[in-house]
Design a protein around this motif. Structure first.
Motif, PDB file in Angstrom:
ATOM      1  N   GLU A   1       0.751  -1.405  -0.021  1.00 39.00           N
ATOM      2  CA  GLU A   1      -0.255   0.247  -0.429  1.00 39.00           C
ATOM      3  C   GLU A   1       0.850   1.038   0.268  1.00 39.00           C
ATOM      4  OE1 GLU A   1      -1.042   0.799   4.484  1.00 39.00           O
ATOM      5  OE2 GLU A   1      -2.197  -0.724   3.502  1.00 39.00           O
ATOM      6  N   MET A   2       0.378   1.771  -0.957  1.00 39.81           N
ATOM      7  CA  MET A   2       0.778   3.300  -1.258  1.00 39.81           C
ATOM      8  C   MET A   2       1.070   3.944   0.663  1.00 39.81           C
ATOM      9  SD  MET A   2       1.567   5.753  -4.465  1.00 39.81           S
ATOM     10  CE  MET A   2      -0.141   6.602  -4.345  1.00 39.81           C
ATOM     11  N   VAL A   3       1.914   4.742   1.037  1.00 39.74           N
ATOM     12  CA  VAL A   3       1.860   6.120   1.791  1.00 39.74           C
ATOM     13  C   VAL A   3       2.068   7.197   1.251  1.00 39.74           C
ATOM     14  CG1 VAL A   3       3.044   6.440   4.221  1.00 39.74           C
ATOM     15  CG2 VAL A   3       2.646   4.310   3.822  1.00 39.74           C
ATOM     16  N   ASP A   4       3.016   7.500   0.956  1.00 38.56           N
ATOM     17  CA  ASP A   4       2.710   8.683   0.383  1.00 38.56           C
ATOM     18  C   ASP A   4       4.190   9.015  -1.145  1.00 38.56           C
ATOM     19  OD1 ASP A   4       2.996  12.053   1.073  1.00 38.56           O
ATOM     20  OD2 ASP A   4       5.398  11.654   1.167  1.00 38.56           O
ATOM     21  N   VAL A   5       3.447   9.959  -1.349  1.00 41.53           N
ATOM     22  CA  VAL A   5       4.783  10.098  -2.943  1.00 41.53           C
ATOM     23  C   VAL A   5       4.772  12.067  -3.394  1.00 41.53           C
ATOM     24  CG1 VAL A   5       2.722   9.873  -4.568  1.00 41.53           C
ATOM     25  CG2 VAL A   5       4.556   9.971  -5.436  1.00 41.53           C
ATOM     26  N   ARG A   6       6.404  12.046  -3.122  1.00 38.55           N
ATOM     27  CA  ARG A   6       6.594  13.295  -3.402  1.00 38.55           C
ATOM     28  C   ARG A   6       7.347  13.584  -4.402  1.00 38.55           C
ATOM     29  NH1 ARG A   6      10.052  14.809   0.358  1.00 38.55           N
ATOM     30  NH2 ARG A   6      10.916  12.942   0.928  1.00 38.55           N
ATOM     31  N   PHE A   7       6.879  14.810  -5.255  1.00 40.44           N
ATOM     32  CA  PHE A   7       6.929  15.494  -6.688  1.00 40.44           C
ATOM     33  C   PHE A   7       8.790  15.679  -6.518  1.00 40.44           C
ATOM     34  CE2 PHE A   7       3.780  12.990  -7.929  1.00 40.44           C
ATOM     35  CZ  PHE A   7       4.075  12.387  -8.717  1.00 40.44           C
ATOM     36  N   LEU A   8       9.973  15.665  -6.783  1.00 41.30           N
ATOM     37  CA  LEU A   8      10.967  15.725  -7.153  1.00 41.30           C
ATOM     38  C   LEU A   8      11.461  16.765  -8.534  1.00 41.30           C
ATOM     39  CD1 LEU A   8      13.093  14.137  -4.969  1.00 41.30           C
ATOM     40  CD2 LEU A   8      10.952  15.401  -4.521  1.00 41.30           C
ATOM     41  N   GLY A   9      10.291  17.825  -8.417  1.00 47.03           N
ATOM     42  CA  GLY A   9      10.315  18.095 -10.260  1.00 47.03           C
ATOM     43  C   GLY A   9       9.413  17.325 -11.192  1.00 47.03           C
ATOM     44  N   ALA A  10       9.963  17.528 -12.696  1.00 44.72           N
ATOM     45  CA  ALA A  10       8.567  16.849 -13.190  1.00 44.72           C
ATOM     46  C   ALA A  10       9.123  15.514 -13.585  1.00 44.72           C
ATOM     47  CB  ALA A  10       8.943  17.349 -14.385  1.00 44.72           C
ATOM     48  N   GLU A  11      10.338  14.948 -13.550  1.00 43.15           N
ATOM     49  CA  GLU A  11      10.406  13.767 -13.888  1.00 43.15           C
ATOM     50  C   GLU A  11      11.529  13.110 -12.684  1.00 43.15           C
ATOM     51  OE1 GLU A  11      13.665  14.846 -16.723  1.00 43.15           O
ATOM     52  OE2 GLU A  11      12.255  14.820 -18.284  1.00 43.15           O
ATOM     53  N   ALA A  12      11.438  13.082 -11.410  1.00 49.26           N
ATOM     54  CA  ALA A  12      11.564  11.922 -10.451  1.00 49.26           C
ATOM     55  C   ALA A  12      11.035  11.913  -9.333  1.00 49.26           C
ATOM     56  CB  ALA A  12      13.283  12.935  -9.620  1.00 49.26           C
ATOM     57  N   ALA A  13      10.536  10.770  -8.522  1.00 50.41           N
ATOM     58  CA  ALA A  13       9.524  10.514  -6.997  1.00 50.41           C
ATOM     59  C   ALA A  13       9.891  10.086  -6.123  1.00 50.41           C
ATOM     60  CB  ALA A  13       8.328  10.847  -8.032  1.00 50.41           C
ATOM     61  N   VAL A  14       9.787  10.238  -4.840  1.00 54.84           N
ATOM     62  CA  VAL A  14      10.064   9.585  -4.262  1.00 54.84           C
ATOM     63  C   VAL A  14       8.566   8.867  -3.460  1.00 54.84           C
ATOM     64  CG1 VAL A  14      10.604   9.173  -1.957  1.00 54.84           C
ATOM     65  CG2 VAL A  14      12.076  10.895  -3.062  1.00 54.84           C
ATOM     66  N   LEU A  15       8.793   8.116  -2.938  1.00 55.20           N
ATOM     67  CA  LEU A  15       7.337   6.642  -2.854  1.00 55.20           C
ATOM     68  C   LEU A  15       7.622   6.300  -1.808  1.00 55.20           C
ATOM     69  CD1 LEU A  15       4.964   5.161  -5.374  1.00 55.20           C
ATOM     70  CD2 LEU A  15       5.415   4.022  -3.307  1.00 55.20           C
ATOM     71  N   THR A  16       6.943   6.209  -1.363  1.00 53.69           N
ATOM     72  CA  THR A  16       6.694   5.654   0.665  1.00 53.69           C
ATOM     73  C   THR A  16       6.152   4.664   0.524  1.00 53.69           C
ATOM     74  OG1 THR A  16       8.128   7.111   1.345  1.00 53.69           O
ATOM     75  CG2 THR A  16       7.321   5.511   2.770  1.00 53.69           C
ATOM     76  N   SER A  17       6.445   3.338   0.964  1.00 55.98           N
ATOM     77  CA  SER A  17       5.569   1.976   0.568  1.00 55.98           C
ATOM     78  C   SER A  17       5.375   1.416   2.214  1.00 55.98           C
ATOM     79  CB  SER A  17       5.341   1.617  -0.314  1.00 55.98           C
ATOM     80  OG  SER A  17       5.542   0.430  -0.454  1.00 55.98           O
ATOM     81  N   ARG A  18       3.983   0.810   2.611  1.00 55.46           N
ATOM     82  CA  ARG A  18       4.172  -0.996   3.560  1.00 55.46           C
ATOM     83  C   ARG A  18       3.863  -1.812   2.520  1.00 55.46           C
ATOM     84  NH1 ARG A  18       1.817   3.161   6.956  1.00 55.46           N
ATOM     85  NH2 ARG A  18       0.108   2.039   6.849  1.00 55.46           N
ATOM     86  N   GLY A  19       4.849  -2.961   2.584  1.00 55.68           N
ATOM     87  CA  GLY A  19       4.312  -3.926   1.970  1.00 55.68           C
ATOM     88  C   GLY A  19       4.897  -5.272   2.829  1.00 55.68           C
ATOM     89  N   ASP A  20       4.920  -6.764   2.134  1.00 60.01           N
ATOM     90  CA  ASP A  20       5.003  -7.838   2.521  1.00 60.01           C
ATOM     91  C   ASP A  20       4.638  -8.579   1.636  1.00 60.01           C
ATOM     92  OD1 ASP A  20       6.112  -9.204   4.676  1.00 60.01           O
ATOM     93  OD2 ASP A  20       5.119  -8.262   5.289  1.00 60.01           O
ATOM     94  N   THR A  21       5.742  -9.886   1.356  1.00 60.51           N
ATOM     95  CA  THR A  21       5.628 -10.885   0.766  1.00 60.51           C
ATOM     96  C   THR A  21       5.188 -12.059   1.544  1.00 60.51           C
ATOM     97  OG1 THR A  21       7.836 -11.969   2.029  1.00 60.51           O
ATOM     98  CG2 THR A  21       7.952 -10.691  -0.557  1.00 60.51           C
ATOM     99  N   VAL A  22       3.795 -12.050   0.860  1.00 67.54           N
ATOM    100  CA  VAL A  22       2.719 -13.306   1.209  1.00 67.54           C
ATOM    101  C   VAL A  22       2.313 -14.968  -0.099  1.00 67.54           C
ATOM    102  CG1 VAL A  22       1.762 -11.468   2.682  1.00 67.54           C
ATOM    103  CG2 VAL A  22       0.548 -11.965   0.218  1.00 67.54           C
ATOM    104  N   LYS A  23       1.868 -15.852   1.039  1.00 68.33           N
ATOM    105  CA  LYS A  23       0.979 -17.023   0.092  1.00 68.33           C
ATOM    106  C   LYS A  23      -0.075 -17.238   0.957  1.00 68.33           C
ATOM    107  CE  LYS A  23       5.053 -19.630  -1.012  1.00 68.33           C
ATOM    108  NZ  LYS A  23       5.675 -20.878  -0.696  1.00 68.33           N
ATOM    109  N   GLY A  24      -0.775 -17.410   0.176  1.00 65.50           N
ATOM    110  CA  GLY A  24      -2.081 -16.703   0.575  1.00 65.50           C
ATOM    111  C   GLY A  24      -3.059 -15.326   0.616  1.00 65.50           C
ATOM    112  N   LYS A  25      -3.859 -15.566   1.364  1.00 58.61           N
ATOM    113  CA  LYS A  25      -4.377 -14.091   2.338  1.00 58.61           C
ATOM    114  C   LYS A  25      -3.271 -13.206   2.664  1.00 58.61           C
ATOM    115  CE  LYS A  25      -7.505 -14.592   5.375  1.00 58.61           C
ATOM    116  NZ  LYS A  25      -8.478 -15.231   6.241  1.00 58.61           N
ATOM    117  N   ARG A  26      -3.511 -11.609   2.799  1.00 59.14           N
ATOM    118  CA  ARG A  26      -2.828 -10.607   2.646  1.00 59.14           C
ATOM    119  C   ARG A  26      -3.180 -10.702   3.879  1.00 59.14           C
ATOM    120  NH1 ARG A  26      -2.620  -5.069   0.488  1.00 59.14           N
ATOM    121  NH2 ARG A  26      -2.380  -3.822   2.493  1.00 59.14           N
TER     122      ARG A  26
END
Length: 148
Positions: free
Chosen positions: A73-98
């Motif tokens: 799931e995306m937590v935040d995205v910040r654009f650093l000008g027209a051609e760069a972005a920093v994206l922060t997310s939470r995540g995990d690898t899963v088998k079966g249910k999330r």
């Protein structure tokens, strides 16, 4: 003001990475990275370049990560000008249910090359909720004001 078109384009990179991962397709996964991308795993391993990312994931998909999917799931995205972005997310690898809680925090640095967003740098960190809780209890000022 939120740039919904660019935000959607950057978010689509995460979804496409997850789709390639679910197929166990290391080449398709690595294709989302720049030729010289830096990739840091949650155990601290550093991979340099698209080919290194593809080769390592080919081995991981054949063994340790076989049959897994990415939950994110995306937590935040910040654009650093027209051609760069920093994206922060939470995540995990899963088998079966999330899982209810996603245990890793990721930072993606993306660049737009010829109209396509690619990951130039990725860092994955295992979140240590117990250690965070201890820190917050004994030094409340260490608790971030940003949404966790």
């Amino acid at each position: 003001m939120i740039d919904t078109d660019r935000t959607a384009a950057v978010a689509a990179v995460l979804d496409s990475l997850a789709e390639a991962w679910a197929r166990g397709d290391a080449d398709a996964y690595a294709a989302h990275f720049t030729e010289d991308a830096t990739y840091i795993t949650f155990v601290g391993t550093r991979h340099q370049g698209r080919q290194d990312i593809a080769d390592s994931h080919r081995a991981l998909f054949a063994k340790f990560l076989k049959g897994t999917r990415l939950a994110h799931e995306m937590v935040d995205v910040r654009f650093l000008g027209a051609e760069a972005a920093v994206l922060t997310s939470r995540g995990d690898t899963v088998k079966g249910k999330r899982p209810v809680k996603l245990t890793k925090v990721q930072t993606y640095t993306l660049v737009c090359e010829e109209g396509r967003w690619l990951v130039a740098a990725f860092h994955n960190t295992q979140r240590k909720a117990l250690m965070e809780g201890i820190s917050f209890a004994f030094a409340p000022q260490t608790r971030p004001k940003a949404r966790q």
